[in-house]
Scaffold this motif. Structure first.
Motif, PDB file in Angstrom:
ATOM      1  N   VAL A  77       0.848  -1.192   0.000  1.00 39.54           N
ATOM      2  CA  VAL A  77       0.000   0.000   0.000  1.00 39.54           C
ATOM      3  C   VAL A  77       0.886   1.245   0.000  1.00 39.54           C
ATOM      4  O   VAL A  77       1.744   1.397   0.864  1.00 39.54           O
ATOM      5  N   ASP A  78       0.663   2.125  -0.962  1.00 36.66           N
ATOM      6  CA  ASP A  78       1.458   3.348  -1.060  1.00 36.66           C
ATOM      7  C   ASP A  78       1.339   4.143   0.240  1.00 36.66           C
ATOM      8  O   ASP A  78       0.236   4.459   0.689  1.00 36.66           O
ATOM      9  N   TYR A  79       2.476   4.471   0.836  1.00 37.73           N
ATOM     10  CA  TYR A  79       2.461   5.174   2.120  1.00 37.73           C
ATOM     11  C   TYR A  79       1.805   6.546   2.003  1.00 37.73           C
ATOM     12  O   TYR A  79       1.288   7.081   2.991  1.00 37.73           O
ATOM     13  N   ARG A  80       1.783   7.124   0.822  1.00 42.95           N
ATOM     14  CA  ARG A  80       1.121   8.421   0.623  1.00 42.95           C
ATOM     15  C   ARG A  80      -0.390   8.277   0.802  1.00 42.95           C
ATOM     16  O   ARG A  80      -1.056   9.202   1.288  1.00 42.95           O
ATOM     17  N   LEU A  81      -0.928   7.127   0.403  1.00 43.07           N
ATOM     18  CA  LEU A  81      -2.354   6.865   0.597  1.00 43.07           C
ATOM     19  C   LEU A  81      -2.681   6.750   2.080  1.00 43.07           C
ATOM     20  O   LEU A  81      -3.683   7.294   2.559  1.00 43.07           O
ATOM     21  N   LEU A  82      -1.834   6.056   2.827  1.00 39.17           N
ATOM     22  CA  LEU A  82      -2.042   5.947   4.272  1.00 39.17           C
ATOM     23  C   LEU A  82      -1.979   7.322   4.931  1.00 39.17           C
ATOM     24  O   LEU A  82      -2.747   7.625   5.847  1.00 39.17           O
ATOM     25  N   ARG A  84      -2.918  10.114   3.852  1.00 36.90           N
ATOM     26  CA  ARG A  84      -4.138  10.903   3.658  1.00 36.90           C
ATOM     27  C   ARG A  84      -5.126  10.709   4.808  1.00 36.90           C
ATOM     28  O   ARG A  84      -5.919  11.599   5.121  1.00 36.90           O
ATOM     29  N   TYR A  85      -5.095   9.545   5.414  1.00 35.82           N
ATOM     30  CA  TYR A  85      -6.043   9.226   6.487  1.00 35.82           C
ATOM     31  C   TYR A  85      -5.395   9.317   7.874  1.00 35.82           C
ATOM     32  O   TYR A  85      -5.976   8.865   8.856  1.00 35.82           O
ATOM     33  N   SER A  86      -4.206   9.898   7.932  1.00 34.70           N
ATOM     34  CA  SER A  86      -3.459   9.918   9.195  1.00 34.70           C
ATOM     35  C   SER A  86      -4.176  10.731  10.272  1.00 34.70           C
ATOM     36  O   SER A  86      -4.189  10.349  11.442  1.00 34.70           O
ATOM     37  N   ASN A 377       7.441  -0.383   2.059  1.00 36.54           N
ATOM     38  CA  ASN A 377       6.791   0.297   0.949  1.00 36.54           C
ATOM     39  C   ASN A 377       7.581   1.521   0.509  1.00 36.54           C
ATOM     40  O   ASN A 377       7.708   1.798  -0.692  1.00 36.54           O
ATOM     41  N   GLN A 381       9.459   2.445  -3.273  1.00 35.27           N
ATOM     42  CA  GLN A 381       9.300   3.664  -4.051  1.00 35.27           C
ATOM     43  C   GLN A 381      10.641   4.296  -4.428  1.00 35.27           C
ATOM     44  O   GLN A 381      10.685   5.229  -5.227  1.00 35.27           O
TER      45      GLN A 381
END
Length: 387
Positions: A77-82, A84-86, A377, A381
């Motif tokens: 899972v792209d850490y940038r996606l995670l 967003r919900y931090s 992850n 990248q």
């Protein structure tokens, strides 16, 4: 169904490779933990389940498996996606910490766990992951004015202060490691030395206040330094090696028994005397059964994680967010390991921190798996040239 599995397999193989040293180090630590827990849990199983050691071993293996699955999933899972919900994750973690605190007030005792359907978890483990995720996001967004106190440092300080205070009310050692992780991230993010020093000073003041407010914390400090410092403690009990100093003394005996090469797998005697040897003092059991060489091997593994996390993953991260997160999560995992080892051999006061991927545990094991997965992850990248 077969086509879906084949598609997922092809997609997986098409991904860039993750850092193999982190992957193998976590797998080796987990394997060592299974063996060490199986040995250390014998006495506990005799007392609590009529000697059914296999039951507790099965539980530990299941938890290790869940943590490794979480690591594998997070590595995809792209850490940038995670990221967003931090903020949502952190607000949820703070809410759960408040619930835990209220439960403790109602039951007139300390509470760290929430149980749902017979399954318990510690919100503090969610909080430490969520806090570092959100701090990484804040530091990334505020890079243009990172030296500004009001626009950059103050928002970080508010979130860190709220989280650390709620965690520290019941778990001072975890909150202290969280602060050190945030400080490492702030250093990499070019936050001014004055502001980092302010954060460290506020952390020390908060720690001192929490120690003074709880006699059992003050007793651990007194036992470690060997001096009666506080009026709220029983000096005779605290300074007695059979009293407050019992755990530390038994751990030192385990090291002495192990010598250079150890007494052999499964032959520990101190597991019968150390409180929670399968968790808080698993490093001492490894030192007794495998000697100084085995203990140094574990420390080398965490040193390797430190090197790979800082100088390979964080340094070569594709963006500032990746660098900040790699720094923070590496700091948390490695500090847990080194502090646990320091407690076991008497270099630090007793804290109760588990040894990552080795100690018997549930939510802490899962949290470590998630953090390791995010590290992997980020390494995926990284550009091929940087690798």
């Amino acid at each position: 169904m077969l086509k879906l599995i084949a598609a997922l397999r092809d997609r997986f193989y098409a991904l860039p490779p993750a850092n193999k040293y982190v992957t193998w180090t976590v797998l080796v630590l987990s394997a060592v933990g299974v063996v060490a827990v199986y040995s250390a849990i014998t006495f506990f199983a005799d007392v609590n389940s009529g000697g059914n050691t296999e039951l507790f071993l099965l539980r530990h293996v299941l938890r290790v498996g869940i943590a490794l699955l979480a690591m594998f999933a997070m590595s995809l899972v792209d850490y940038r996606l995670l990221a967003r919900y931090s903020r949502v994750l952190l607000v949820g973690a703070l809410g759960l910490l408040l619930v835990v605190k209220l439960m403790g007030l109602v039951t007139e005792g300390p509470a760290r766990w929430i149980r749902v359907g017979g399954v318990g978890f510690q919100p503090s483990d969610l909080a430490r992951v969520a806090l570092l995720l959100y701090v990484g996001v804040l530091l990334t967004k505020k890079q243009e004015y990172i030296k500004s106190f009001s626009r950059s440092f103050l928002p970080v300080l508010v979130w860190v202060g709220a989280t650390v205070l709620l965690v520290g009310l019941e778990d001072l050692s975890t909150s202290a490691v969280m602060v050190m992780g945030v400080i490492a991230m702030c250093f990499v993010a070019r936050v001014s030395a004055t502001q980092i020093s302010t954060l460290a000073l506020l952390g020390l003041v908060m720690a001192a206040g929490l120690i003074l407010a709880e006699p059992h914390r003050a007793a651990r400090v007194e036992s470690f330094v060997g001096v009666d410092l506080f009026d709220t403690t029983d000096a005779e009990y605290v300074l007695d090696e059979q009293g407050e100093g019992y755990q530390a003394r038994q751990a030192r005996i385990a090291f002495a028994m192990g010598g250079l090469t150890g007494v052999g797998p499964g032959k520990s005697t101190q597991r019968d005397f150390l409180p929670t040897p399968y968790n808080d003092f698993i490093f001492a059991i490894v030192a007794e059964e495998y000697g100084l060489l085995g203990a140094l091997g574990l420390l080398f593994a965490f040193g390797l994680l430190l090197f790979q996390g800082f100088l390979r993953i964080a340094r070569n991260a594709p963006d500032p967010l990746g660098a900040f997160l790699a720094t923070g999560f590496t700091t948390l995992i490695v500090l847990y390991g080194f502090i646990h080892a320091g407690v076991s051999c008497g270099l630090l006061p007793v804290t109760g921190l588990p040894l990552p991927f080795v100690s018997y545990g549930g939510t802490s094991m899962l949290a470590n798996g998630v953090m390791a997965g995010i590290l992997l992850n980020i390494s995926r990248q990284t550009s091929t040239d940087a690798k």
